[in-house]
Scaffold this motif. Structure first.
Motif, PDB file in Angstrom:
ATOM      1  N   ILE A 142      -5.320  -7.825   2.006  1.00 35.04           N
ATOM      2  CA  ILE A 142      -5.340  -8.611   1.118  1.00 35.04           C
ATOM      3  C   ILE A 142      -5.859  -7.671  -0.208  1.00 35.04           C
ATOM      4  O   ILE A 142      -6.652  -6.925  -0.079  1.00 35.04           O
ATOM      5  CB  ILE A 142      -6.460  -9.467   1.310  1.00 35.04           C
ATOM      6  N   HIS A 143      -4.995  -8.222  -1.245  1.00 37.87           N
ATOM      7  CA  HIS A 143      -5.487  -7.498  -2.635  1.00 37.87           C
ATOM      8  C   HIS A 143      -6.899  -7.814  -3.090  1.00 37.87           C
ATOM      9  O   HIS A 143      -7.246  -8.996  -2.908  1.00 37.87           O
ATOM     10  CB  HIS A 143      -4.121  -7.984  -3.744  1.00 37.87           C
ATOM     11  N   TRP A 144      -7.521  -7.022  -4.066  1.00 36.76           N
ATOM     12  CA  TRP A 144      -8.535  -7.330  -4.665  1.00 36.76           C
ATOM     13  C   TRP A 144      -8.530  -8.682  -5.143  1.00 36.76           C
ATOM     14  O   TRP A 144      -9.754  -9.297  -4.849  1.00 36.76           O
ATOM     15  CB  TRP A 144      -9.002  -6.194  -5.413  1.00 36.76           C
ATOM     16  N   SER A 145      -7.696  -9.231  -5.528  1.00 34.52           N
ATOM     17  CA  SER A 145      -7.589 -10.549  -6.363  1.00 34.52           C
ATOM     18  C   SER A 145      -7.362 -11.653  -5.462  1.00 34.52           C
ATOM     19  O   SER A 145      -7.780 -12.881  -5.663  1.00 34.52           O
ATOM     20  CB  SER A 145      -6.595 -10.455  -7.354  1.00 34.52           C
ATOM     21  N   GLY A 146      -7.216 -11.239  -4.302  1.00 33.64           N
ATOM     22  CA  GLY A 146      -7.035 -12.393  -3.243  1.00 33.64           C
ATOM     23  C   GLY A 146      -5.439 -13.200  -3.377  1.00 33.64           C
ATOM     24  O   GLY A 146      -5.362 -13.883  -2.357  1.00 33.64           O
ATOM     25  N   ASP A 147      -4.803 -12.737  -4.375  1.00 34.25           N
ATOM     26  CA  ASP A 147      -3.627 -13.430  -4.727  1.00 34.25           C
ATOM     27  C   ASP A 147      -2.360 -12.754  -3.876  1.00 34.25           C
ATOM     28  O   ASP A 147      -1.285 -13.371  -3.800  1.00 34.25           O
ATOM     29  CB  ASP A 147      -3.278 -13.238  -6.033  1.00 34.25           C
ATOM     30  N   ILE A 148      -2.703 -11.296  -3.414  1.00 36.65           N
ATOM     31  CA  ILE A 148      -1.494 -10.877  -2.609  1.00 36.65           C
ATOM     32  C   ILE A 148      -1.951 -10.567  -1.108  1.00 36.65           C
ATOM     33  O   ILE A 148      -2.903  -9.972  -1.168  1.00 36.65           O
ATOM     34  CB  ILE A 148      -0.778  -9.568  -3.103  1.00 36.65           C
ATOM     35  N   THR A 149      -1.117 -11.050  -0.075  1.00 36.56           N
ATOM     36  CA  THR A 149      -1.726 -10.664   1.233  1.00 36.56           C
ATOM     37  C   THR A 149      -0.234 -10.078   2.080  1.00 36.56           C
ATOM     38  O   THR A 149       1.000 -10.456   1.602  1.00 36.56           O
ATOM     39  CB  THR A 149      -2.011 -11.848   2.089  1.00 36.56           C
ATOM     40  N   THR A 207      -4.860 -15.784   9.332  1.00 39.89           N
ATOM     41  CA  THR A 207      -4.961 -15.908   7.668  1.00 39.89           C
ATOM     42  C   THR A 207      -6.275 -15.048   7.106  1.00 39.89           C
ATOM     43  O   THR A 207      -7.399 -15.134   7.581  1.00 39.89           O
ATOM     44  CB  THR A 207      -5.415 -17.254   7.348  1.00 39.89           C
ATOM     45  N   SER A 267      -8.678 -13.484   4.057  1.00 34.81           N
ATOM     46  CA  SER A 267      -9.361 -14.150   2.786  1.00 34.81           C
ATOM     47  C   SER A 267     -10.327 -13.223   2.669  1.00 34.81           C
ATOM     48  O   SER A 267     -10.813 -12.189   3.264  1.00 34.81           O
ATOM     49  CB  SER A 267      -9.965 -15.557   2.946  1.00 34.81           C
ATOM     50  N   TYR A 305      -6.669  -1.595  -6.652  1.00 35.10           N
ATOM     51  CA  TYR A 305      -5.508  -2.182  -6.855  1.00 35.10           C
ATOM     52  C   TYR A 305      -4.399  -1.892  -5.966  1.00 35.10           C
ATOM     53  O   TYR A 305      -3.288  -2.225  -6.303  1.00 35.10           O
ATOM     54  CB  TYR A 305      -4.909  -1.798  -8.339  1.00 35.10           C
ATOM     55  N   THR A 311      -2.551  -2.629  -1.841  1.00 32.29           N
ATOM     56  CA  THR A 311      -2.591  -3.281  -0.544  1.00 32.29           C
ATOM     57  C   THR A 311      -1.813  -2.643   0.437  1.00 32.29           C
ATOM     58  O   THR A 311      -0.791  -3.183   0.897  1.00 32.29           O
ATOM     59  CB  THR A 311      -2.208  -4.745  -0.692  1.00 32.29           C
TER      60      THR A 311
END
Length: 125
Positions: A51-58, A69, A71, A103, A105
């Motif tokens: 998971i990306h630091w922002s949580g927007d990309i997995t 999942t 998170s 930055y 993943t």
């Protein structure tokens, strides 16, 4: 001292669910990717999810897509893995990992510098 500590593993029946947690300390990974890997008995380390630091990309391994999942909660410096519809082949020691650089993943273990000690997940048939 940077430490990642996993928790939440256990023994469940096939079809059941578990939620794994990983809490980091000694460094704030709020700008770094985090991931889960697993090692089944007698086998090598396998990528599970990142998971990306922002949580927007997995990204997920094909074997767990639709069932697991990932998170994170940056305020708690933690990452989680919700596992559902568990199968016996999911049985493994699950490891939490944090990226060595911000930055990203990555999906390979070489992309992660910090690792937890693992938590055992056993799925009975």
């Amino acid at each position: 001292q940077v430490q990642l500590v996993e928790s939440g593993g256990g023994l469940v029946q096939a079809g059941g669910s578990l939620r794994l947690s990983c809490e980091a300390s000694g460094y704030s990974f709020n700008s770094n990717g985090m991931a889960w890997f697993r090692t089944a008995p007698g086998q090598g380390r396998e990528f599970v999810a990142t998971i990306h630091w922002s949580g927007d990309i997995t990204f997920y391994a094909d074997s767990v897509k639709g069932r697991f999942t990932i998170s994170r909660d940056n305020a708690k410096n933690s990452v989680y893995l919700q596992m559902s519809s568990l199968k016996p082949e999911d049985s493994a020691v699950y490891y939490c990992a944090a990226d060595s650089r911000p930055y990203r993943t990555p999906t390979s273990e070489s992309g992660y510098a910090y690792w937890g000690q693992g938590t055992q997940v056993t799925v009975s048939s």
